[in-house]
Design a protein around this motif. Structure first.
Motif, PDB file in Angstrom:
ATOM      1  N   LEU A 136      -0.694  -9.162  14.918  1.00 43.98           N
ATOM      2  CA  LEU A 136       0.552  -8.699  14.000  1.00 43.98           C
ATOM      3  C   LEU A 136       1.955  -8.955  14.566  1.00 43.98           C
ATOM      4  O   LEU A 136       2.900  -9.262  13.949  1.00 43.98           O
ATOM      5  N   LEU A 173      -2.887  -9.242   9.504  1.00 42.43           N
ATOM      6  CA  LEU A 173      -2.909  -8.361   8.320  1.00 42.43           C
ATOM      7  C   LEU A 173      -4.224  -8.280   7.638  1.00 42.43           C
ATOM      8  O   LEU A 173      -4.443  -7.076   7.138  1.00 42.43           O
ATOM      9  N   ALA A 210      -6.199  -5.488   9.495  1.00 43.25           N
ATOM     10  CA  ALA A 210      -5.528  -4.157   9.505  1.00 43.25           C
ATOM     11  C   ALA A 210      -5.820  -3.693   8.111  1.00 43.25           C
ATOM     12  O   ALA A 210      -6.143  -2.379   7.971  1.00 43.25           O
ATOM     13  N   HIS A 211      -5.635  -4.698   6.929  1.00 46.23           N
ATOM     14  CA  HIS A 211      -5.985  -4.147   5.554  1.00 46.23           C
ATOM     15  C   HIS A 211      -7.332  -4.013   5.187  1.00 46.23           C
ATOM     16  O   HIS A 211      -7.502  -4.076   3.969  1.00 46.23           O
ATOM     17  N   HIS A 221       5.816  -2.655  10.077  1.00 46.01           N
ATOM     18  CA  HIS A 221       5.204  -1.687   9.429  1.00 46.01           C
ATOM     19  C   HIS A 221       3.622  -1.528   9.523  1.00 46.01           C
ATOM     20  O   HIS A 221       3.076  -0.405   9.881  1.00 46.01           O
ATOM     21  N   THR A 222       2.892  -2.752   9.680  1.00 43.94           N
ATOM     22  CA  THR A 222       1.589  -2.880   9.878  1.00 43.94           C
ATOM     23  C   THR A 222       1.138  -2.461  11.234  1.00 43.94           C
ATOM     24  O   THR A 222       0.075  -1.754  11.516  1.00 43.94           O
ATOM     25  N   TYR A 223       1.891  -3.037  12.196  1.00 42.56           N
ATOM     26  CA  TYR A 223       1.727  -2.676  13.641  1.00 42.56           C
ATOM     27  C   TYR A 223       1.786  -1.331  13.684  1.00 42.56           C
ATOM     28  O   TYR A 223       0.757  -0.635  14.758  1.00 42.56           O
ATOM     29  N   ASN A 238       0.952   1.118  11.870  1.00 45.20           N
ATOM     30  CA  ASN A 238      -0.130   1.891  11.237  1.00 45.20           C
ATOM     31  C   ASN A 238      -1.500   1.328  11.522  1.00 45.20           C
ATOM     32  O   ASN A 238      -2.256   1.728  11.197  1.00 45.20           O
ATOM     33  N   ALA A 239      -1.437   0.431  12.545  1.00 43.12           N
ATOM     34  CA  ALA A 239      -2.717  -0.534  12.747  1.00 43.12           C
ATOM     35  C   ALA A 239      -3.694   0.656  13.535  1.00 43.12           C
ATOM     36  O   ALA A 239      -3.254   1.286  14.590  1.00 43.12           O
TER      37      ALA A 239
END
Length: 220
Positions: A26, A87, A90-91, A215-217, A219-220
């Motif tokens: 990420l 991504l 993570a998703h 943002h993703t980092y 919440n990972a």
């Protein structure tokens, strides 16, 4: 130490490694945009004969220093693909990582297939007939930009389902503005306003990718 405790410790270490790898991937999404935009602007402001109001950044791949922009394309493409993999991890899959991966591949293709000289750049090189690699460059750009726009709207829907209204609206706005910028340069016949609108759309697209990666980092 009991067997259960040992197993829990091993699981925790495995999860930590998985999270570390995901965050590393990420992280490439965080820096891909600043690197691409920073190198492109530096080239645009220092290359002889280049005019930001008349010339698309892709033209920087021409001339004696064209290798710099080709390398910039390849590096940005590789980092975008790495981000797409992160991504997905993570998703848990979905269309957005696939679309962003194709966008990364389109950047690699844009580096491999150089845009044709145009608008007097490089200086002293007249615009000639459209070459096969020029057509391949345009085709890869069109596919990549379409995938980036689609990714914006796919993620906007996901954010909306999760109650993230600000992210949903910003993703929709980014997709709409990027599409408008691309249509402007495609139909503007070299007009300064169209070229500047497209340049702004490219910067906005990279800013969205960086923000999404941060943002993703977190919440990972």
């Amino acid at each position: 130490m009991t067997t259960a405790t040992a197993h829990a410790g091993a699981t925790a270490r495995t999860c930590d490694r998985e999270t570390s790898v995901t965050r590393s991937l990420l992280g490439y999404g965080v820096i891909a945009g600043p690197v691409y935009v920073g190198v492109s602007l530096t080239e645009a402001l220092t290359r002889d004969g280049f005019d930001l109001s008349r010339h698309a950044w892709s033209l920087l791949a021409n001339g004696d220093l064209g290798w710099i922009h080709i390398a910039n394309f390849v590096l940005a493409g590789a980092m975008t693909i790495a981000f797409a993999v992160g991504l997905r991890r993570a998703h848990g899959g979905g269309w957005a990582p696939r679309l962003l991966a194709v966008y990364g591949l389109s950047l690699l293709a844009a580096g491999a297939f150089r845009a044709d000289p145009a608008g007097g750049f490089p200086r002293g090189v007249p615009a000639g007939e459209v070459s096969w690699h020029g057509l391949a460059h345009l085709a890869s750009g069109g596919v990549g930009f379409a995938c980036l726009v689609a990714a914006c709207f796919v993620l906007a829907r996901r954010f909306a389902r999760r109650g993230r209204a600000a992210w949903a609206w910003s993703s929709r706005a980014t997709g709409a503005l990027f599409a408008a910028g691309f249509l402007a340069v495609a139909s503007g016949a070299g007009a300064a306003w169209a070229n500047l609108a497209f340049t702004g759309a490219v910067v906005l697209g990279w800013a969205w990718i960086s923000a999404l990666a941060v943002h993703t980092y977190r919440n990972a």
